[in-house]
Design a protein around this motif. Structure first.
Motif, PDB file in Angstrom:
ATOM      1  N   GLU A   1       0.269  -2.350   5.994  1.00  0.00           N
ATOM      2  CA  GLU A   1      -0.977  -2.801   5.386  1.00  0.00           C
ATOM      3  C   GLU A   1      -2.169  -2.210   6.123  1.00  0.00           C
ATOM      4  O   GLU A   1      -3.211  -1.952   5.541  1.00  0.00           O
TER       5      GLU A   1
ATOM      6  N   TRP B   1       7.292  -9.349 -12.061  1.00  0.00           N
ATOM      7  CA  TRP B   1       8.069  -9.388 -10.832  1.00  0.00           C
ATOM      8  C   TRP B   1       7.500  -8.337  -9.888  1.00  0.00           C
ATOM      9  O   TRP B   1       7.624  -7.149 -10.101  1.00  0.00           O
ATOM     10  N   GLY B   2       6.834  -8.780  -8.861  1.00  0.00           N
ATOM     11  CA  GLY B   2       6.202  -7.851  -7.948  1.00  0.00           C
ATOM     12  C   GLY B   2       5.215  -8.571  -7.054  1.00  0.00           C
ATOM     13  O   GLY B   2       5.341  -9.772  -6.802  1.00  0.00           O
ATOM     14  N   ASN B   3       4.219  -7.847  -6.578  1.00  0.00           N
ATOM     15  CA  ASN B   3       3.208  -8.442  -5.714  1.00  0.00           C
ATOM     16  C   ASN B   3       1.884  -7.753  -5.958  1.00  0.00           C
ATOM     17  O   ASN B   3       1.820  -6.666  -6.539  1.00  0.00           O
ATOM     18  N   ALA B   4       0.828  -8.387  -5.535  1.00  0.00           N
ATOM     19  CA  ALA B   4      -0.511  -7.859  -5.767  1.00  0.00           C
ATOM     20  C   ALA B   4      -1.447  -8.351  -4.668  1.00  0.00           C
ATOM     21  O   ALA B   4      -1.215  -9.393  -4.050  1.00  0.00           O
ATOM     22  N   CYS B   5      -2.497  -7.593  -4.423  1.00  0.00           N
ATOM     23  CA  CYS B   5      -3.561  -7.992  -3.528  1.00  0.00           C
ATOM     24  C   CYS B   5      -4.853  -7.373  -4.067  1.00  0.00           C
ATOM     25  O   CYS B   5      -4.813  -6.532  -4.962  1.00  0.00           O
TER      26      CYS B   5
ATOM     27  N   GLU C   1       1.578   1.519  -1.854  1.00  0.00           N
ATOM     28  CA  GLU C   1       2.979   1.382  -1.466  1.00  0.00           C
ATOM     29  C   GLU C   1       3.563   2.783  -1.372  1.00  0.00           C
ATOM     30  O   GLU C   1       2.887   3.774  -1.597  1.00  0.00           O
TER      31      GLU C   1
ATOM     32  N   SER D   1      -6.610 -10.277   0.125  1.00  0.00           N
ATOM     33  CA  SER D   1      -5.176 -10.553   0.038  1.00  0.00           C
ATOM     34  C   SER D   1      -4.838 -10.962  -1.396  1.00  0.00           C
ATOM     35  O   SER D   1      -5.222 -10.281  -2.336  1.00  0.00           O
ATOM     36  N   ASP D   2      -4.135 -12.073  -1.580  1.00  0.00           N
ATOM     37  CA  ASP D   2      -3.802 -12.506  -2.940  1.00  0.00           C
ATOM     38  C   ASP D   2      -4.554 -13.774  -3.329  1.00  0.00           C
ATOM     39  O   ASP D   2      -4.186 -14.461  -4.282  1.00  0.00           O
TER      40      ASP D   2
ATOM     41  N   VAL E   1      -1.544  -3.574  -7.758  1.00  0.00           N
ATOM     42  CA  VAL E   1      -0.356  -4.244  -8.265  1.00  0.00           C
ATOM     43  C   VAL E   1       0.870  -3.378  -8.020  1.00  0.00           C
ATOM     44  O   VAL E   1       0.881  -2.188  -8.344  1.00  0.00           O
ATOM     45  N   HIS E   2       1.901  -3.969  -7.447  1.00  0.00           N
ATOM     46  CA  HIS E   2       3.201  -3.314  -7.290  1.00  0.00           C
ATOM     47  C   HIS E   2       4.168  -4.028  -8.230  1.00  0.00           C
ATOM     48  O   HIS E   2       4.577  -5.161  -7.973  1.00  0.00           O
ATOM     49  N   ASN E   3       4.510  -3.370  -9.325  1.00  0.00           N
ATOM     50  CA  ASN E   3       5.371  -3.944 -10.363  1.00  0.00           C
ATOM     51  C   ASN E   3       6.813  -3.518 -10.093  1.00  0.00           C
ATOM     52  O   ASN E   3       7.161  -2.347 -10.218  1.00  0.00           O
TER      53      ASN E   3
END
Length: 394
Positions: A113, A189-193, A153, A180-181, A209-211
Motif C-alpha cells: 500500500e 467479490w473484491g476490495n476497494a479503497c 494491484e 481507505s474504505d 476497485v479490485h474485482n
C-alpha cells in the motif's frame, strides 16, 4: 524442508546475526560490495510455533523477522558505506523504511500500500521474460513485458501496460486524502479503497476497485459529507482505457457501476478546475493487423468542451494516418480516437511521442512510450548484438 535441510525461522536472533554477518562483515567490508538484493524477503511467509522466538506464541508469519533483518543489514552496511543500496523481492509496507527498491512479484498480497498510494510517482518495472519461454511469442507480449507501470494491484504479463492509468488519477492521489474504505460499499467479490480530493479548486473522489470476478460488473456506493449535488464520472481501466461511468444519487451517497474488469479506478467529480475537468490517456496498442496510437478524453466539466488533439515529435520513419483533431464533448462524454501508426516495427530502442489535448488555455500532455521489439533470450545470449546479454531486458 528441502532434503535434509530445515527452513530457519527468520525471527531468531541467531539467523538474523548470520545474515548480518555475511552481508555486512563479509560482502560489504571484506569485498567492497555496494548494493545487495535479498531474495524472497518481501514475498514469502513462515509459520513458526516456537514461543521462544521473537515473534511470540502466535504462530507468527515472520514479518517482524524480515523487518529486523533488513533493518540490521541496512544500518550496519551504511556505517561502512553511506551510499549502500539494499533491495528485496516483493514490495511490502513494513520493509519500505529500509529497502531502496523491490522486485514486483505476481501476487496482490506483496505489492505494498505504501508504494501504491503514498508514492504514486514511483514507476515500477515488471519483467517476466526469464529466458527461453515460449509464452512470449507475440510482439504485444514482448512490449507488455517491458512496459513501465504503477497500479493499485499487480498485473499479469499479458495485460496492457497500466502505467498511464496512474497518471490519469494522479491529481486525486497526489493532492487527495487516502480514505481507505470509509464510506464505501462494494457488491462485487473484491476490495476497494478511495481518495478524497477537496482542496478548493476541485472536489471529487478516486475509487480504486479490485474485482476478483472480472467477468461480472457490479456497483460501488460512496457516502461522504464532502460530496454533494451533481457528480460526473469516468472509469479508468487497465492500460489507461477510459469508459463512461453512470452515477446516480442514493440519499446521501452515490452509486456507480463497477465495470467488468479486474482493476478500475472510478473517478467522481463534483467540481473541477479547468486542468482537472479533462481526463486524458494516450497509449500505443500493438496488433497483428495494425498498430494504433489510441487517444481517449473524458469531459468531467458540467458544460460541453471543445478539445484539440495534437501528436508531435514522431520518431524517424514513423507516421500516423490523418485524423480529426477537433472534437466537441458533452458533459460526462468519453472520446475514443484510434489512430493508425506505421513504422514502429523498425525501431530498435525506446521512443516517446507527446500527445497534447487542449481546451481553451488548458493543455494536457501525455507521453506515449513506444517499445522496441525484443527477443526473449537468456543471460548467455546477445541476440541483438548490443554487447549486453539478453537477460530479462532490464
Amino acid at each position: 524442508t528441502v532434503g535434509d535441510a530445515w527452513e530457519v525461522c527468520v525471527a531468531t536472533e541467531e539467523w538474523q546475526e548470520h545474515m548480518r554477518h555475511w552481508l555486512c562483515d563479509v560482502w560489504v567490508r571484506q569485498y567492497g560490495v555496494t548494493a545487495q538484493y535479498i531474495d524472497q524477503i518481501g514475498c514469502v511467509t513462515q509459520t513458526c510455533h516456537n514461543a521462544a522466538h521473537a515473534h511470540g506464541a502466535h504462530a507468527g508469519l515472520a514479518g517482524q523477522g524480515f523487518v529486523d533483518i533488513v533493518r540490521k543489514v541496512k544500518e550496519d552496511a551504511r556505517r561502512t558505506d553511506p551510499g549502500y543500496i539494499l533491495g528485496g523481492e516483493g514490495i511490502v509496507d513494513v520493509l519500505t523504511p529500509w529497502v531502496d527498491y523491490g522486485l514486483w512479484v505476481g501476487s496482490s498480497a506483496y505489492t505494498g500500500e505504501f508504494f501504491k498510494y503514498l508514492i504514486p510517482e514511483t514507476h515500477l518495472s515488471r519483467e517476466l521474460a526469464n529466458g527461453g519461454g515460449s509464452r512470449y511469442t507475440l510482439r504485444a507480449n514482448h512490449r507488455a513485458d517491458v512496459a513501465l507501470f504503477n497500479w493499485f494491484e499487480t498485473a499479469e504479463a499479458e495485460n496492457e501496460p497500466v502505467r498511464r492509468a496512474r497518471a490519469v488519477v494522479r491529481p486525486f492521489v497526489n493532492r487527495g486524502r487516502f480514505m481507505s474504505d470509509t464510506g464505501l460499499t462494494l457488491d462485487v467479490w473484491g476490495n476497494a479503497c478511495w481518495f478524497l480530493r477537496a482542496d478548493g479548486d476541485c472536489t471529487g473522489a478516486a475509487i480504486n476497485v479490485h474485482n476478483l470476478n472480472p467477468a461480472e460488473e457490479g456497483s460501488v456506493r460512496l457516502e461522504s459529507p464532502a460530496l454533494r449535488g451533481s457528480v460526473r464520472g469516468v472509469a479508468v481501466l487497465e492500460g489507461g482505457k477510459l469508459q463512461a461511468l453512470a452515477i446516480r444519487q442514493d440519499g446521501a451517497g452515490y452509486i456507480a457501476t463497477t465495470p467488468a474488469a479486474r482493476f478500475a479506478s472510478l473517478v467522481l467529480v463534483q467540481q473541477a478546475s479547468p486542468e482537472n475537468s479533462l481526463l486524458v490517456t494516450a497509449r500505443c496498442e500493438y496488433g497483428a493487423a495494425r498498430d494504433l496510437l489510441r487517444v481517449q478524453v473524458a469531459n468531467l466539466a458540467p458544460e460541453a468542451q471543445q478539445v484539440v488533439i495534437e501528436a508531435s515529435a514522431l520518431p524517424e520513419g514513423v507516421t500516423l494516418d490523418a485524423f480529426t483533431s477537433v472534437h466537441r464533448l458533452a458533459p460526462g462524454a468519453v472520446l475514443d480516437l484510434p489512430i493508425a501508426i506505421h513504422g514502429i516495427e523498425t525501431l530498435t530502442w525506446w521512443h516517446t511521442i507527446p500527445v497534447t489535448v487542449a481546451s481553451g488555455p488548458t493543455r494536457i500532455t501525455r507521453t506515449v512510450f513506444i517499445a522496441p521489439t525484443l527477443v526473449n533470450g537468456s543471460f548467455a545470449r546477445d541476440t541483438n548484438a548490443d554487447n549486453h546479454p539478453d537477460g530479462w531486458g532490464m
